[in-house]
Design a protein around this motif. Structure first.
Motif, PDB file in Angstrom:
ATOM      1  N   VAL A 132       0.859  -1.298   0.068  1.00 21.21           N
ATOM      2  CA  VAL A 132       0.008  -0.086   0.023  1.00 21.21           C
ATOM      3  C   VAL A 132       0.825   1.224   0.053  1.00 21.21           C
ATOM      4  N   LYS A 133       1.857   1.185   0.998  1.00 22.70           N
ATOM      5  CA  LYS A 133       2.869   2.323   1.014  1.00 22.70           C
ATOM      6  C   LYS A 133       3.643   2.538  -0.387  1.00 22.70           C
ATOM      7  N   LYS A 134       3.894   1.594  -1.129  1.00 23.05           N
ATOM      8  CA  LYS A 134       4.669   1.740  -2.388  1.00 23.05           C
ATOM      9  C   LYS A 134       3.668   2.275  -3.496  1.00 23.05           C
ATOM     10  N   MET A 135       2.434   1.860  -3.401  1.00 21.28           N
ATOM     11  CA  MET A 135       1.560   2.068  -4.486  1.00 21.28           C
ATOM     12  C   MET A 135       0.993   3.423  -4.180  1.00 21.28           C
ATOM     13  N   TRP A 136       0.849   3.954  -3.265  1.00 22.07           N
ATOM     14  CA  TRP A 136       0.236   4.917  -2.879  1.00 22.07           C
ATOM     15  C   TRP A 136       0.456   6.231  -3.823  1.00 22.07           C
ATOM     16  N   LYS A 143      -7.450   7.337  -3.585  1.00 21.60           N
ATOM     17  CA  LYS A 143      -7.973   6.479  -3.107  1.00 21.60           C
ATOM     18  C   LYS A 143      -8.918   5.369  -3.846  1.00 21.60           C
ATOM     19  N   GLU A 144      -9.669   6.037  -5.130  1.00 25.68           N
ATOM     20  CA  GLU A 144     -10.392   5.213  -5.819  1.00 25.68           C
ATOM     21  C   GLU A 144      -9.489   4.130  -6.438  1.00 25.68           C
ATOM     22  N   LEU A 145      -8.450   4.538  -7.063  1.00 26.77           N
ATOM     23  CA  LEU A 145      -7.558   3.951  -7.910  1.00 26.77           C
ATOM     24  C   LEU A 145      -6.833   2.873  -6.916  1.00 26.77           C
ATOM     25  N   MET A 146      -6.474   3.077  -5.786  1.00 28.49           N
ATOM     26  CA  MET A 146      -6.063   2.222  -4.812  1.00 28.49           C
ATOM     27  C   MET A 146      -6.993   1.113  -4.586  1.00 28.49           C
ATOM     28  N   ALA A 147      -8.256   1.527  -4.310  1.00 28.48           N
ATOM     29  CA  ALA A 147      -9.389   0.384  -3.987  1.00 28.48           C
ATOM     30  C   ALA A 147      -9.593  -0.445  -5.280  1.00 28.48           C
ATOM     31  N   ALA A 148      -9.256   0.160  -6.476  1.00 28.91           N
ATOM     32  CA  ALA A 148      -9.689  -0.754  -7.604  1.00 28.91           C
ATOM     33  C   ALA A 148      -8.383  -1.662  -7.792  1.00 28.91           C
ATOM     34  N   LYS A 149      -7.064  -1.132  -7.611  1.00 32.57           N
ATOM     35  CA  LYS A 149      -5.906  -2.011  -7.730  1.00 32.57           C
ATOM     36  C   LYS A 149      -5.866  -3.142  -6.704  1.00 32.57           C
ATOM     37  N   PHE A 150      -6.464  -3.077  -5.446  1.00 31.96           N
ATOM     38  CA  PHE A 150      -6.469  -4.136  -4.292  1.00 31.96           C
ATOM     39  C   PHE A 150      -7.690  -4.602  -4.389  1.00 31.96           C
ATOM     40  N   LYS A 151      -8.530  -4.355  -5.270  1.00 28.95           N
ATOM     41  CA  LYS A 151      -9.906  -4.861  -5.397  1.00 28.95           C
ATOM     42  C   LYS A 151     -10.733  -5.076  -3.967  1.00 28.95           C
ATOM     43  N   VAL A 152     -10.710  -4.054  -3.279  1.00 23.00           N
ATOM     44  CA  VAL A 152     -11.366  -3.707  -2.065  1.00 23.00           C
ATOM     45  C   VAL A 152     -12.319  -2.581  -2.197  1.00 23.00           C
ATOM     46  N   SER A 153     -13.115  -2.491  -1.252  1.00 18.87           N
ATOM     47  CA  SER A 153     -14.269  -1.451  -1.397  1.00 18.87           C
ATOM     48  C   SER A 153     -13.516  -0.121  -0.912  1.00 18.87           C
ATOM     49  N   GLN A 155     -14.417   2.155   1.193  1.00 18.52           N
ATOM     50  CA  GLN A 155     -14.464   2.110   2.353  1.00 18.52           C
ATOM     51  C   GLN A 155     -13.175   1.422   3.091  1.00 18.52           C
ATOM     52  N   ALA A 156     -12.962   0.241   2.565  1.00 17.69           N
ATOM     53  CA  ALA A 156     -11.854  -0.613   3.202  1.00 17.69           C
ATOM     54  C   ALA A 156     -10.384   0.195   2.976  1.00 17.69           C
ATOM     55  N   MET A 157     -10.416   0.686   1.895  1.00 21.49           N
ATOM     56  CA  MET A 157      -9.154   1.223   1.542  1.00 21.49           C
ATOM     57  C   MET A 157      -8.857   2.603   2.304  1.00 21.49           C
ATOM     58  N   ASP A 158      -9.983   3.308   2.549  1.00 23.61           N
ATOM     59  CA  ASP A 158     -10.011   4.674   3.266  1.00 23.61           C
ATOM     60  C   ASP A 158      -9.445   4.333   4.546  1.00 23.61           C
TER      61      ASP A 158
END
Length: 167
Positions: A132-136, A143-153, A155-158
């Motif tokens: 997460v720290k590397k990809m941020w 947050k939206e792109l991170m959630a999509a990359k990790f396939k989580v909601s 809310q979970a990524m936030d």
């Protein structure tokens, strides 16, 4: 979380990530399969139940709500894998049988504590801190792109980004 349980959590997350390989998103279905755990979709009588884990004489089955979104199913499965790693093998009261925890209406402090531990396990598994720290910054702090990359909601990524001190 006791130091022993915390060390066990870190060890199990690391073990499960090794099973998964280096890829993102982490695949909890693959991990369950490699652990010999059957995963089935089900519907439950309460909207507050997303999953449950059953141990039938050593044969472990995890049930997840079939009507949930794909990201919710992934988190629920990772959460139940957390119960398997942290509670099922260490809690003599759950040798055979099943365990169901409702999302918001826990019956006692122990249940609430176990739920928090399983949620933290799921977050650590699906959104490993170092990745997460590397990809941020690579995801332009989205947050939206991170959630999509990790396939989580979202809310979970936030929550994860906040827990890691990134937002």
């Amino acid at each position: 979380m006791t130091p022993t349980l915390l060390n066990n959590k870190k060890s199990k997350v690391k073990e499960y990530l090794k099973i998964n390989g280096d890829g993102i998103p982490v695949d909890p279905f693959l991990i369950a399969e490699k652990l010999g755990i059957t995963v089935r979709e089900a519907e439950f009588n309460s909207d507050r139940i997303s999953g449950m884990i059953e141990n039938n004489h050593g044969k472990v089955t995890i049930y997840i709500r079939g009507s949930d979104s794909a990201s919710r199913k992934r988190f629920t499965l990772a959460h139940e894998l957390g119960h398997y790693a942290l509670h099922m093998n260490n809690d003599n009261t759950f040798v055979d049988g099943y365990e169901i925890f409702e999302r918001s209406d826990f019956s006692n402090y122990t249940d609430r504590q176990k739920e928090k531990e399983a949620n933290n396990f799921a977050a650590d598994l699906l959104m490993p801190a170092e990745r997460v720290k590397k990809m941020w910054p690579e995801c332009l702090y989205s947050k939206e792109l991170m959630a999509a990359k990790f396939k989580v909601s979202l809310q979970a990524m936030d929550i994860r980004l906040s827990m890691l001190g990134l937002v």
